[in-house]
Design a protein around this motif. Structure first.
Motif, PDB file in Angstrom:
ATOM      1  N   GLN A   1     -20.484   6.905  28.327  1.00  0.00           N
ATOM      2  CA  GLN A   1     -21.228   5.314  28.031  1.00  0.00           C
ATOM      3  C   GLN A   1     -20.753   4.649  29.138  1.00  0.00           C
ATOM      4  O   GLN A   1     -19.726   4.421  29.348  1.00  0.00           O
ATOM      5  CB  GLN A   1     -20.976   4.921  26.824  1.00  0.00           C
ATOM      6  CG  GLN A   1     -21.738   5.680  25.693  1.00  0.00           C
ATOM      7  CD  GLN A   1     -21.598   5.117  24.252  1.00  0.00           C
ATOM      8  OE1 GLN A   1     -20.683   4.311  23.789  1.00  0.00           O
ATOM      9  NE2 GLN A   1     -22.566   5.452  23.315  1.00  0.00           N
TER      10      GLN A   1
ATOM     11  N   GLN B   1     -21.157   0.422  30.207  1.00  0.00           N
ATOM     12  CA  GLN B   1     -21.267  -0.916  29.755  1.00  0.00           C
ATOM     13  C   GLN B   1     -20.980  -1.735  30.896  1.00  0.00           C
ATOM     14  O   GLN B   1     -20.066  -1.883  31.608  1.00  0.00           O
ATOM     15  CB  GLN B   1     -20.195  -1.254  28.718  1.00  0.00           C
ATOM     16  CG  GLN B   1     -20.597  -2.734  28.077  1.00  0.00           C
ATOM     17  CD  GLN B   1     -21.802  -2.888  27.357  1.00  0.00           C
ATOM     18  OE1 GLN B   1     -22.185  -1.981  26.530  1.00  0.00           O
ATOM     19  NE2 GLN B   1     -22.219  -4.028  27.598  1.00  0.00           N
TER      20      GLN B   1
ATOM     21  N   TYR C   1     -28.008  -1.649  37.867  1.00  0.00           N
ATOM     22  CA  TYR C   1     -27.589  -0.641  36.796  1.00  0.00           C
ATOM     23  C   TYR C   1     -26.448   0.061  37.057  1.00  0.00           C
ATOM     24  O   TYR C   1     -26.321   0.337  38.199  1.00  0.00           O
ATOM     25  CB  TYR C   1     -28.658   0.604  36.560  1.00  0.00           C
ATOM     26  CG  TYR C   1     -29.868  -0.072  35.882  1.00  0.00           C
ATOM     27  CD1 TYR C   1     -30.825  -0.787  36.753  1.00  0.00           C
ATOM     28  CD2 TYR C   1     -30.334  -0.074  34.499  1.00  0.00           C
ATOM     29  CE1 TYR C   1     -32.365  -1.037  36.160  1.00  0.00           C
ATOM     30  CE2 TYR C   1     -31.183  -0.546  33.988  1.00  0.00           C
ATOM     31  CZ  TYR C   1     -32.460  -0.989  34.827  1.00  0.00           C
ATOM     32  OH  TYR C   1     -33.723  -1.611  34.241  1.00  0.00           O
TER      33      TYR C   1
ATOM     34  N   GLN D   1     -26.844  -0.235  30.642  1.00  0.00           N
ATOM     35  CA  GLN D   1     -28.036  -0.974  29.998  1.00  0.00           C
ATOM     36  C   GLN D   1     -28.647  -1.831  31.063  1.00  0.00           C
ATOM     37  O   GLN D   1     -29.859  -2.249  30.805  1.00  0.00           O
ATOM     38  CB  GLN D   1     -27.781  -1.515  28.926  1.00  0.00           C
ATOM     39  CG  GLN D   1     -27.056  -2.891  29.053  1.00  0.00           C
ATOM     40  CD  GLN D   1     -25.692  -3.170  29.451  1.00  0.00           C
ATOM     41  OE1 GLN D   1     -24.951  -1.909  29.886  1.00  0.00           O
ATOM     42  NE2 GLN D   1     -25.052  -4.133  29.457  1.00  0.00           N
TER      43      GLN D   1
END
Length: 113
Positions: free
Chosen positions: A2, A4, A92, A105
């Motif tokens: 993931q 961030q 991004y 995100q």
């Protein structure tokens, strides 16, 4: 994996911003990491990216103004100086895996003239 991203915002032309991206999860899955951006009505483009060998690539329009850095094994930053209105986009964080791509995100960067 993931990703961030943080650090976007509104800045006047000529100003600076620093974006950060923190990766969590199995870092051994990441071959390369960097930043893309997408402006309204345009295709997503690579801005600055580490290759799997550790070298860096920049799109011509940001060379000499943007610097990508690896702050730690799992954190990558993008220092953006001398910002121009044409740098306005959603930025991004991207990581290339062995068989997958991972995306953060997105964080908005707006440069006013």
């Amino acid at each position: 994996v993931q990703l961030q991203a943080s650090g976007g915002g509104l800045v006047q032309a000529g100003g600076s911003l620093r974006l950060s991206c923190a990766a969590s999860g199995p870092s051994f899955l990441i071959k390369a990491i960097g930043w893309y951006r997408q402006a309204p009505g345009k295709l997503r483009e690579v801005v600055a990216h580490f290759t799997s060998g550790g070298s860096t690539n920049y799109v011509d329009s940001v060379k000499g103004r943007f610097t990508i850095s690896r702050d730690s094994k799992n954190t990558v930053s993008l220092q953006m100086n001398s910002l121009k209105p044409e740098d306005t986009a959603v930025y991004y964080c991207h990581a290339a895996g062995f068989s997958d791509d991972y995306w953060g995100q997105g964080t908005q960067v707006t440069v006013s003239s």
